[in-house]
Every structure is written in C-alpha cells, then in structure tokens.
Design a protein around this motif. Structure first.
Motif, PDB file in Angstrom:
ATOM      1  N   GLU A   1      33.277 -13.126  57.187  1.00  0.00           N
ATOM      2  CA  GLU A   1      34.206 -12.095  57.002  1.00  0.00           C
ATOM      3  C   GLU A   1      35.316 -12.941  55.328  1.00  0.00           C
ATOM      4  O   GLU A   1      35.330 -11.980  54.137  1.00  0.00           O
TER       5      GLU A   1
ATOM      6  N   LYS B   1      35.865 -11.742  51.487  1.00  0.00           N
ATOM      7  CA  LYS B   1      37.366 -11.494  50.807  1.00  0.00           C
ATOM      8  C   LYS B   1      37.743 -12.788  50.085  1.00  0.00           C
ATOM      9  O   LYS B   1      37.786 -11.589  49.098  1.00  0.00           O
ATOM     10  N   TYR B   2      36.677 -13.166  49.734  1.00  0.00           N
ATOM     11  CA  TYR B   2      37.832 -14.605  48.703  1.00  0.00           C
ATOM     12  C   TYR B   2      36.596 -14.325  47.268  1.00  0.00           C
ATOM     13  O   TYR B   2      36.592 -15.413  46.640  1.00  0.00           O
TER      14      TYR B   2
END
Length: 178
Positions: free
Chosen positions: A99, A103-104
């Motif tokens: 996750e 996201k990054y």
C-alpha cells in the motif's frame, strides 16, 4: 539510496513485548532524535504495525495515527484486524508495505524494514526489502528461536540483513554504514 524505512511500533519504537495503547506508550530513550535524523537525511519514515485491539474496541486507528505522527512518522500503516481474519495487511503478509509502495511510488528493494519480531522479517523478505531485527521487545526471543531452529518452513529460511541492539543503533547503521 534508501527511499523509506518502515518501522514496527511495539517493542521496536518503545513499549515492550505486549501492545501498549496510545496515551500509555513511551518511546525508548533517544528514539525521537534518531527518527528526526532519518527525516533530516531525506528518508521517509513509515510505521507498519499490527494492532488487533482496534477491532476489539480497545483503541481507535485515529489514536494510533495521531500518536505515531506526533513521533515524526510521515505516514502510518496499521492492520486493525484480529489474527484469525487472514487479511492481506497483517504481518507477515505484505499488504501494508505494498500500500505504501503504491502511494509513494517506492521501490521496496530500496526500503528498509525494522522490527523486533520474525513476522516483520518475513514481510520484508517477501517484499524484497532490507531487514533489520532489533533486540528490544521480542527481538532477543525471535533471534533465539531462529538460531535454535524453532521456526519451520519459510519462517526458518529467512535471515536478517543486520541485527541491532535497538532502533537507535539500527538508524545509526542506516545513516553511516549502509
């Protein structure tokens, strides 16, 4: 270059072998300073922690988020599920790491996982991340079980990349030796 460091909470940052809920949780000495050093060096710090007490109503995800962000974490990843749920996020599964990676835009092979339990090491291995076991919390017991071959299957095939006395030593090693 290290893109991010994923750090377990209980037994790694502070507390002990058992979950200590927000409001009562205390960091180990000098950990706040060490976390700041990571940030000062442009390394993202992310918490990843199993907290089944959330699903049992003993605390809220928001309480954990707030506490960990006050310690300096850039983001917080929590598995709130009971161990029997077999969710994708509970360590040793990689859901929280994936996750954060999405996201990054992280390359997990350029990330480090620090924890005190073998489940942390298994998640890191599965994700292709560097693995640091600290000997605080359950770390000494986890290491003893590994050396005595008390783990079975893939649990005993995973090794650590570095063993640190505590989180401060792990962060010092990241910044000066890795």
């Amino acid at each position: 270059m290290v893109q991010a460091v994923f750090i377990d909470r209980d037994g790694t940052l502070g507390g002990g072998n058992e979950i200590v809920y927000p409001g009562d949780f205390k960091l180990y000495p000098n950990v706040q300073h060490s976390l700041k050093q990571l940030k000062d060096n442009g390394i993202k710090i992310l918490s990843f922690t199993n907290q089944p007490g959330i699903s049992n109503g003993l605390a809220t995800k928001e309480e954990f988020d707030e506490e960990l962000k006050e310690f300096g974490f850039d983001d917080v990843y929590i598995c709130p599920h009971d161990p029997g749920k077999k969710c994708a996020c509970r360590k040793p599964r990689t859901g929280m790491l994936l996750e954060a990676s999405n996201k990054y835009n992280l390359d997990l092979s350029k990330c480090i996982v620090i924890g005190d339990r073998w489940t942390d090491m298994l998640a890191a291995e599965e994700a292709g991340s560097f693995k640091i076991l600290v000997q605080t919390g359950s770390g000494k017991e986890s290491l003893r079980k590994f050396h005595n071959k008390e783990y079975f299957g893939r649990w005993n095939q995973v090794t650590t990349d570095f063993i640190a006395h505590d989180l401060n030593e792990a962060i010092h090693w990241i910044l000066h030796e890795s």
